[in-house]
Write an enzyme that holds these catalytic residues in place. Structure first.
Site, short mmCIF file in Angstrom:
data_model
loop_
_atom_site.label_atom_id
_atom_site.label_comp_id
_atom_site.label_asym_id
_atom_site.label_seq_id
_atom_site.Cartn_x
_atom_site.Cartn_y
_atom_site.Cartn_z
N GLY A 136 0.75 -1.17 -0.17
CA GLY A 136 0.18 0.03 0.02
C GLY A 136 0.98 1.15 -0.18
CE LYS B 52 3.78 -0.07 2.94
NZ LYS B 52 3.34 1.37 3.03
CB SER B 53 4.68 -1.31 9.51
OG SER B 53 5.51 -1.04 8.44
CE1 TYR C 122 9.39 10.10 0.80
CE2 TYR C 122 10.08 10.17 3.19
CZ TYR C 122 9.38 9.48 2.05
OH TYR C 122 9.01 8.22 2.10
CG ASP D 224 6.42 -3.65 6.23
OD1 ASP D 224 7.55 -4.40 5.63
OD2 ASP D 224 6.81 -2.61 6.61
#
Length: 214
Positions: free
Chosen positions: A11, A17-18, A47, A85
């Site tokens: 995702g 996820k995790s 980022y 994950d």
């Protein structure tokens, strides 16, 4: 349940996820594999400046994921259940979204060499969520290196994930709309999702769209 020895969850950033991987691993008493994103020294810089640091970030993740998957390959997947994950294939989503044409040429020369003997999950769970829900989750967990994530990047990434899984056929796939549920804090939501994951009549590709409880 017995046929699901290796479950992988995917995702967009902030989809959960995790969290879901941890919950499933705890319930199943399974081995847990979590992506080691915090070890990537380029992620914060990426980022801040996507174009400049995309290739370094991508290659670090690619090699790190490969090493982690090789450790998984050495495990006896038939002796225990494993929950991860991420899937190795997801690396391509970020590569095609972020790399330049010249960088992609090098990436495409390397990726197939690493991909050849990666174990395939028995089931991939793709968590979908609205952009607003993703932003809410990201802000709530408060990771410092994610503070400069933009809404536009999440939109682009979400579209890339949707396109990837629209064409995905490598393994059984369960697509879950998580926008209106909270499987982390609501036990009923988690149990409903868990029951759907282990449905005996689950198809090769299936959609699960649970609704928010009143």
């Amino acid at each position: 349940m017995s046929e699901l020895r290796y479950i992988a969850i995917e995702g967009v950033i902030g989809a959960g996820k995790s969290s879901l991987a941890q919950l499933l691993a705890d319930k199943l008493k399974a081995s847990l594999i979590l992506e080691e994103f915090e070890e990537n020294p380029f992620l914060q810089k990426f980022y801040d400046d996507r174009k400049r640091y995309a290739f370094q970030t991508q290659m670090f993740f690619l090699i790190n994921r490969y090493k982690q998957q090789q450790q998984l390959k050495q495990q006896d997947l038939f002796a225990s259940i494993t929950v991860s994950d991420y899937i190795f294939d997801k690396d391509k989503i970020f590569a095609y979204l972020n790399l330049s044409k010249e960088e992609l040429k090098l990436y495409e020369a390397i990726f197939p060499l690493l991909e050849r003997d990666i174990p395939k999950p028995d089931l991939v769970i793709f968590l979908q969520a609205s952009i607003d829900r993703l932003i809410f989750n990201i802000k709530k967990r408060g990771r410092s290196f994610e503070k400069n994530l933009t809404r536009q990047y999440l939109v682009e990434l979400s579209e890339a994930y949707n396109n990837f899984f629209f064409k995905y056929s490598n393994t059984p796939l369960l697509i879950v709309n998580t926008s209106d549920i909270d499987f982390v804090n609501n036990e009923n939501d988690f149990n409903e999702l868990y029951s759907h994951i282990f449905r005996e009549d689950r198809g090769f590709i299936e959609y699960f769209n649970p609704k928010l409880r009143g």
